[in-house]
Design a protein around this motif. Structure first.
Motif, PDB file in Angstrom:
ATOM      1  N   GLN A  12     -15.827  13.040  59.439  1.00  0.00           N
ATOM      2  CA  GLN A  12     -15.730  14.311  58.726  1.00  0.00           C
ATOM      3  C   GLN A  12     -16.704  14.323  57.549  1.00  0.00           C
ATOM      4  O   GLN A  12     -16.694  13.422  56.722  1.00  0.00           O
ATOM      5  CB  GLN A  12     -14.306  14.526  58.195  1.00  0.00           C
ATOM      6  CG  GLN A  12     -14.108  15.849  57.493  1.00  0.00           C
ATOM      7  CD  GLN A  12     -14.222  17.013  58.459  1.00  0.00           C
ATOM      8  OE1 GLN A  12     -13.465  17.103  59.403  1.00  0.00           O
ATOM      9  NE2 GLN A  12     -15.168  17.906  58.218  1.00  0.00           N
ATOM     10  N   THR A  14     -18.336  16.476  54.184  1.00  0.00           N
ATOM     11  CA  THR A  14     -18.017  17.531  53.223  1.00  0.00           C
ATOM     12  C   THR A  14     -18.924  18.724  53.512  1.00  0.00           C
ATOM     13  O   THR A  14     -19.908  18.605  54.276  1.00  0.00           O
ATOM     14  CB  THR A  14     -18.258  17.054  51.780  1.00  0.00           C
ATOM     15  OG1 THR A  14     -19.663  16.822  51.617  1.00  0.00           O
ATOM     16  CG2 THR A  14     -17.454  15.797  51.456  1.00  0.00           C
ATOM     17  N   PRO A  39     -24.099  17.678  62.596  1.00  0.00           N
ATOM     18  CA  PRO A  39     -22.703  18.077  62.437  1.00  0.00           C
ATOM     19  C   PRO A  39     -22.439  19.467  63.020  1.00  0.00           C
ATOM     20  O   PRO A  39     -23.329  20.319  63.057  1.00  0.00           O
ATOM     21  CB  PRO A  39     -22.499  18.079  60.919  1.00  0.00           C
ATOM     22  CG  PRO A  39     -23.862  18.209  60.341  1.00  0.00           C
ATOM     23  CD  PRO A  39     -24.805  17.581  61.318  1.00  0.00           C
ATOM     24  N   THR A  43     -16.715  22.869  61.857  1.00  0.00           N
ATOM     25  CA  THR A  43     -15.784  21.822  61.409  1.00  0.00           C
ATOM     26  C   THR A  43     -16.465  20.704  60.630  1.00  0.00           C
ATOM     27  O   THR A  43     -15.780  19.857  60.069  1.00  0.00           O
ATOM     28  CB  THR A  43     -15.047  21.199  62.599  1.00  0.00           C
ATOM     29  OG1 THR A  43     -16.010  20.588  63.471  1.00  0.00           O
ATOM     30  CG2 THR A  43     -14.232  22.248  63.354  1.00  0.00           C
ATOM     31  N   HIS A  44     -17.784  20.671  60.625  1.00  0.00           N
ATOM     32  CA  HIS A  44     -18.573  19.666  59.913  1.00  0.00           C
ATOM     33  C   HIS A  44     -18.304  18.245  60.401  1.00  0.00           C
ATOM     34  O   HIS A  44     -18.307  17.293  59.632  1.00  0.00           O
ATOM     35  CB  HIS A  44     -18.361  19.748  58.400  1.00  0.00           C
ATOM     36  CG  HIS A  44     -18.592  21.105  57.835  1.00  0.00           C
ATOM     37  ND1 HIS A  44     -19.674  21.895  58.168  1.00  0.00           N
ATOM     38  CD2 HIS A  44     -17.871  21.832  56.958  1.00  0.00           C
ATOM     39  CE1 HIS A  44     -19.612  23.030  57.520  1.00  0.00           C
ATOM     40  NE2 HIS A  44     -18.524  23.030  56.777  1.00  0.00           N
ATOM     41  N   LEU A  45     -18.078  18.105  61.708  1.00  0.00           N
ATOM     42  CA  LEU A  45     -17.895  16.784  62.285  1.00  0.00           C
ATOM     43  C   LEU A  45     -19.239  16.228  62.727  1.00  0.00           C
ATOM     44  O   LEU A  45     -20.022  16.915  63.383  1.00  0.00           O
ATOM     45  CB  LEU A  45     -16.949  16.832  63.481  1.00  0.00           C
ATOM     46  CG  LEU A  45     -15.489  17.105  63.169  1.00  0.00           C
ATOM     47  CD1 LEU A  45     -14.684  17.201  64.459  1.00  0.00           C
ATOM     48  CD2 LEU A  45     -14.920  16.026  62.266  1.00  0.00           C
ATOM     49  N   ARG A 104     -16.982   5.695  56.184  1.00  0.00           N
ATOM     50  CA  ARG A 104     -15.912   6.695  56.134  1.00  0.00           C
ATOM     51  C   ARG A 104     -14.974   6.505  57.330  1.00  0.00           C
ATOM     52  O   ARG A 104     -15.413   6.126  58.411  1.00  0.00           O
ATOM     53  CB  ARG A 104     -16.549   8.085  56.185  1.00  0.00           C
ATOM     54  CG  ARG A 104     -15.562   9.156  55.798  1.00  0.00           C
ATOM     55  CD  ARG A 104     -16.207  10.429  55.396  1.00  0.00           C
ATOM     56  NE  ARG A 104     -17.019  10.243  54.198  1.00  0.00           N
ATOM     57  CZ  ARG A 104     -17.906  11.134  53.781  1.00  0.00           C
ATOM     58  NH1 ARG A 104     -18.077  12.263  54.419  1.00  0.00           N
ATOM     59  NH2 ARG A 104     -18.622  10.913  52.707  1.00  0.00           N
ATOM     60  N   VAL A 107     -12.399  10.357  62.113  1.00  0.00           N
ATOM     61  CA  VAL A 107     -11.489  11.476  62.369  1.00  0.00           C
ATOM     62  C   VAL A 107     -10.919  11.301  63.771  1.00  0.00           C
ATOM     63  O   VAL A 107      -9.738  11.523  64.022  1.00  0.00           O
ATOM     64  CB  VAL A 107     -12.228  12.827  62.255  1.00  0.00           C
ATOM     65  CG1 VAL A 107     -11.361  13.979  62.750  1.00  0.00           C
ATOM     66  CG2 VAL A 107     -12.686  13.062  60.841  1.00  0.00           C
TER      67      VAL A 107
END
Length: 171
Positions: A12, A14, A39, A43-45, A104, A107
């Motif tokens: 994920q 920002t 991305p 959803t900015h994945l 990070r 997800v």
């Protein structure tokens, strides 16, 4: 043909990171097989995968035949298990391509299943022994990219409208 799976992970981002990476091209390290996609705009994945790092699920029939196939009684796309070495390969790819987000948490991680032929060719034809069976399979990971182009030809073959020149038999 055989079925095998390749690991995929999603991080994920920002809003600011997604904006920064929005024009990132699909990048593929041909040496390691790790590739990354820009991305998603909604959803900015950030997606990273490892092509060529295949896993099999061995299935034994009642008659003792062994083959590889996705698990029959579960959802093979659930965001759960991927092998430890696959996770390591994805993390190394993230460190190479986007080091700022490489640690990070995931997800989602999953195994993406492919049907492969020995040479990576498609099999698009009537079955040679089962009259009512038409096959449109194989192609490894390339089928996803090429299906919009060959889809009309597959429909013509399926409906027996295609010239014999369009019939494609694989390996």
């Amino acid at each position: 043909m055989t079925s095998s799976a390749q690991p995929v992970g999603f991080i994920q981002l920002t809003n600011d990171e997604a904006e920064y990476y929005k024009d990132l091209p699909v990048v593929d390290n041909m040496t390691t097989g790790v590739f990354i996609s820009p991305p998603t705009s909604d959803t900015h994945l950030l997606k990273i995968a490892h092509h060529g790092h295949s896993f099999e699920n061995q299935v034994r029939t009642e008659k003792g035949r062994v083959f590889s196939a996705p698990a029959r009684d579960t959802n093979n796309a659930l965001p759960s298990y991927i092998p430890e070495d696959a996770d390591k390969a994805l993390r190394e790819g993230l460190r190479q391509f986007v080091p700022g987000v490489s640690e990070r948490p995931w997800v989602r991680r999953q195994l993406c299943w492919y049907t492969e032929t020995p040479k990576g060719n498609f099999v698009v034809d009537n079955h040679d022994r089962i009259e009512s069976l038409f096959l449109a399979t194989g192609g490894s990971g390339h089928a996803f990219k090429i299906l919009p182009v060959i889809g009309a030809y597959i429909v013509d073959c399926f409906e027996d409208k295609a010239s014999r020149n369009y019939k494609i038999s694989g390996d």
